[in-house]
Design a protein around this motif. Structure first.
Motif, PDB file in Angstrom:
ATOM      1  N   ILE A  68      -5.746  -8.569   3.474  1.00  0.00           N
ATOM      2  CA  ILE A  68      -6.369  -7.376   2.886  1.00  0.00           C
ATOM      3  C   ILE A  68      -7.879  -7.571   2.748  1.00  0.00           C
ATOM      4  O   ILE A  68      -8.649  -6.636   2.927  1.00  0.00           O
ATOM      5  CB  ILE A  68      -5.696  -6.959   1.557  1.00  0.00           C
ATOM      6  CG1 ILE A  68      -6.004  -5.482   1.264  1.00  0.00           C
ATOM      7  CG2 ILE A  68      -6.135  -7.847   0.405  1.00  0.00           C
ATOM      8  CD1 ILE A  68      -5.130  -4.865   0.202  1.00  0.00           C
ATOM      9  N   TYR A 120      -9.158  -1.225  -0.919  1.00  0.00           N
ATOM     10  CA  TYR A 120      -8.706  -0.989   0.454  1.00  0.00           C
ATOM     11  C   TYR A 120      -8.332   0.476   0.675  1.00  0.00           C
ATOM     12  O   TYR A 120      -8.772   1.101   1.635  1.00  0.00           O
ATOM     13  CB  TYR A 120      -7.518  -1.904   0.778  1.00  0.00           C
ATOM     14  CG  TYR A 120      -6.746  -1.455   1.978  1.00  0.00           C
ATOM     15  CD1 TYR A 120      -7.266  -1.616   3.258  1.00  0.00           C
ATOM     16  CD2 TYR A 120      -5.512  -0.833   1.842  1.00  0.00           C
ATOM     17  CE1 TYR A 120      -6.559  -1.174   4.362  1.00  0.00           C
ATOM     18  CE2 TYR A 120      -4.809  -0.396   2.933  1.00  0.00           C
ATOM     19  CZ  TYR A 120      -5.333  -0.559   4.200  1.00  0.00           C
ATOM     20  OH  TYR A 120      -4.633  -0.108   5.282  1.00  0.00           O
ATOM     21  N   GLU A 121      -7.537   1.023  -0.223  1.00  0.00           N
ATOM     22  CA  GLU A 121      -7.070   2.406  -0.052  1.00  0.00           C
ATOM     23  C   GLU A 121      -8.231   3.399  -0.109  1.00  0.00           C
ATOM     24  O   GLU A 121      -8.265   4.360   0.658  1.00  0.00           O
ATOM     25  CB  GLU A 121      -6.007   2.725  -1.104  1.00  0.00           C
ATOM     26  CG  GLU A 121      -4.812   1.799  -0.979  1.00  0.00           C
ATOM     27  CD  GLU A 121      -3.488   2.473  -0.748  1.00  0.00           C
ATOM     28  OE1 GLU A 121      -3.445   3.700  -0.553  1.00  0.00           O
ATOM     29  OE2 GLU A 121      -2.486   1.747  -0.765  1.00  0.00           O
ATOM     30  N   GLU A 173      -9.329  -6.847   6.093  1.00  0.00           N
ATOM     31  CA  GLU A 173      -9.303  -5.406   6.365  1.00  0.00           C
ATOM     32  C   GLU A 173     -10.376  -4.680   5.557  1.00  0.00           C
ATOM     33  O   GLU A 173     -11.015  -3.753   6.060  1.00  0.00           O
ATOM     34  CB  GLU A 173      -7.923  -4.829   6.060  1.00  0.00           C
ATOM     35  CG  GLU A 173      -7.730  -3.429   6.548  1.00  0.00           C
ATOM     36  CD  GLU A 173      -7.852  -3.272   8.056  1.00  0.00           C
ATOM     37  OE1 GLU A 173      -8.171  -2.146   8.488  1.00  0.00           O
ATOM     38  OE2 GLU A 173      -7.631  -4.234   8.797  1.00  0.00           O
ATOM     39  N   ILE A 174     -10.586  -5.069   4.313  1.00  0.00           N
ATOM     40  CA  ILE A 174     -11.651  -4.473   3.495  1.00  0.00           C
ATOM     41  C   ILE A 174     -12.999  -4.705   4.160  1.00  0.00           C
ATOM     42  O   ILE A 174     -13.818  -3.790   4.281  1.00  0.00           O
ATOM     43  CB  ILE A 174     -11.624  -5.038   2.057  1.00  0.00           C
ATOM     44  CG1 ILE A 174     -10.413  -4.494   1.306  1.00  0.00           C
ATOM     45  CG2 ILE A 174     -12.914  -4.717   1.311  1.00  0.00           C
ATOM     46  CD1 ILE A 174     -10.156  -5.165  -0.038  1.00  0.00           C
ATOM     47  N   GLU A 175     -13.235  -5.922   4.609  1.00  0.00           N
ATOM     48  CA  GLU A 175     -14.496  -6.254   5.276  1.00  0.00           C
ATOM     49  C   GLU A 175     -14.667  -5.424   6.553  1.00  0.00           C
ATOM     50  O   GLU A 175     -15.751  -4.889   6.808  1.00  0.00           O
ATOM     51  CB  GLU A 175     -14.516  -7.746   5.595  1.00  0.00           C
ATOM     52  CG  GLU A 175     -15.878  -8.288   5.886  1.00  0.00           C
ATOM     53  CD  GLU A 175     -15.872  -9.801   5.942  1.00  0.00           C
ATOM     54  OE1 GLU A 175     -15.706 -10.340   7.055  1.00  0.00           O
ATOM     55  OE2 GLU A 175     -16.030 -10.432   4.880  1.00  0.00           O
ATOM     56  N   ASP A 229       0.825  -1.211   0.000  1.00  0.00           N
ATOM     57  CA  ASP A 229       0.000   0.000   0.000  1.00  0.00           C
ATOM     58  C   ASP A 229       0.860   1.263   0.000  1.00  0.00           C
ATOM     59  O   ASP A 229       2.093   1.196   0.005  1.00  0.00           O
ATOM     60  CB  ASP A 229      -1.016  -0.017   1.154  1.00  0.00           C
ATOM     61  CG  ASP A 229      -0.410   0.142   2.534  1.00  0.00           C
ATOM     62  OD1 ASP A 229       0.755   0.584   2.663  1.00  0.00           O
ATOM     63  OD2 ASP A 229      -1.109  -0.178   3.511  1.00  0.00           O
ATOM     64  N   TRP A 257       0.683  -6.528   2.040  1.00  0.00           N
ATOM     65  CA  TRP A 257      -0.545  -7.255   2.343  1.00  0.00           C
ATOM     66  C   TRP A 257      -0.602  -8.573   1.597  1.00  0.00           C
ATOM     67  O   TRP A 257      -0.344  -8.623   0.403  1.00  0.00           O
ATOM     68  CB  TRP A 257      -1.766  -6.435   1.927  1.00  0.00           C
ATOM     69  CG  TRP A 257      -1.978  -5.198   2.718  1.00  0.00           C
ATOM     70  CD1 TRP A 257      -1.505  -3.951   2.433  1.00  0.00           C
ATOM     71  CD2 TRP A 257      -2.719  -5.075   3.928  1.00  0.00           C
ATOM     72  NE1 TRP A 257      -1.917  -3.071   3.394  1.00  0.00           N
ATOM     73  CE2 TRP A 257      -2.666  -3.737   4.323  1.00  0.00           C
ATOM     74  CE3 TRP A 257      -3.434  -5.982   4.714  1.00  0.00           C
ATOM     75  CZ2 TRP A 257      -3.290  -3.272   5.469  1.00  0.00           C
ATOM     76  CZ3 TRP A 257      -4.054  -5.515   5.862  1.00  0.00           C
ATOM     77  CH2 TRP A 257      -3.981  -4.176   6.223  1.00  0.00           C
ATOM     78  N   LEU A 300     -13.319  -2.451   7.197  1.00  0.00           N
ATOM     79  CA  LEU A 300     -13.577  -1.066   6.808  1.00  0.00           C
ATOM     80  C   LEU A 300     -14.999  -0.877   6.304  1.00  0.00           C
ATOM     81  O   LEU A 300     -15.644   0.129   6.612  1.00  0.00           O
ATOM     82  CB  LEU A 300     -12.562  -0.608   5.760  1.00  0.00           C
ATOM     83  CG  LEU A 300     -11.138  -0.380   6.269  1.00  0.00           C
ATOM     84  CD1 LEU A 300     -10.171  -0.227   5.105  1.00  0.00           C
ATOM     85  CD2 LEU A 300     -11.077   0.829   7.180  1.00  0.00           C
ATOM     86  N   LEU A 337     -10.129   3.157   3.114  1.00  0.00           N
ATOM     87  CA  LEU A 337      -9.333   3.784   4.166  1.00  0.00           C
ATOM     88  C   LEU A 337      -9.465   5.298   4.100  1.00  0.00           C
ATOM     89  O   LEU A 337      -9.640   5.962   5.128  1.00  0.00           O
ATOM     90  CB  LEU A 337      -7.879   3.356   4.035  1.00  0.00           C
ATOM     91  CG  LEU A 337      -6.953   3.697   5.184  1.00  0.00           C
ATOM     92  CD1 LEU A 337      -7.444   3.062   6.480  1.00  0.00           C
ATOM     93  CD2 LEU A 337      -5.544   3.237   4.873  1.00  0.00           C
ATOM     94  N   LEU A 343      -7.856  -5.116  -5.374  1.00  0.00           N
ATOM     95  CA  LEU A 343      -8.132  -5.211  -3.937  1.00  0.00           C
ATOM     96  C   LEU A 343      -7.426  -4.089  -3.181  1.00  0.00           C
ATOM     97  O   LEU A 343      -7.991  -3.483  -2.272  1.00  0.00           O
ATOM     98  CB  LEU A 343      -7.685  -6.570  -3.392  1.00  0.00           C
ATOM     99  CG  LEU A 343      -8.523  -7.769  -3.792  1.00  0.00           C
ATOM    100  CD1 LEU A 343      -7.892  -9.053  -3.248  1.00  0.00           C
ATOM    101  CD2 LEU A 343      -9.952  -7.625  -3.301  1.00  0.00           C
ATOM    102  N   GLY A 344      -6.193  -3.813  -3.572  1.00  0.00           N
ATOM    103  CA  GLY A 344      -5.452  -2.729  -2.933  1.00  0.00           C
ATOM    104  C   GLY A 344      -6.119  -1.386  -3.145  1.00  0.00           C
ATOM    105  O   GLY A 344      -6.202  -0.564  -2.235  1.00  0.00           O
TER     106      GLY A 344
END
Length: 76
Positions: A16, A52-53, A19-21, A5, A11, A23, A56, A48-49
């Motif tokens: 990841i 995620y970003e 973490e997505i879930e 990231d 990740w 968030l 975030l 996926l990244g």
């Protein structure tokens, strides 16, 4: 395959996805999100990244958008 990231964190796919879930559920805790492992296995790590970003960033904006209200809680 891994994703690195913008902060330099490396990740793995499972981490990841978790973490997505997390968030997603932080954004809307009234309607819990559960990601399909089968479908998420088909999504490439770059995508996926990116997801995620963006999540975030959105979670950070939630605090900024509600900062006045949050500081009001401290004064109570």
């Amino acid at each position: 395959m891994q994703y690195i990231d913008s902060y330099g964190v490396v990740w793995e796919r499972e981490a990841i996805l978790e973490e997505i879930e997390t968030l997603l559920n932080a954004v809307d805790d009234k309607h819990p999100s559960v990601l399909s492992k089968e479908i998420m296995q088909e999504v490439d790590m770059k995508t996926l990244g990116s997801i995620y970003e963006r999540l975030l960033e959105k979670s950070g904006k939630e605090i900024a958008n509600n900062q006045e209200w949050l500081f009001g809680l401290v004064d109570s």
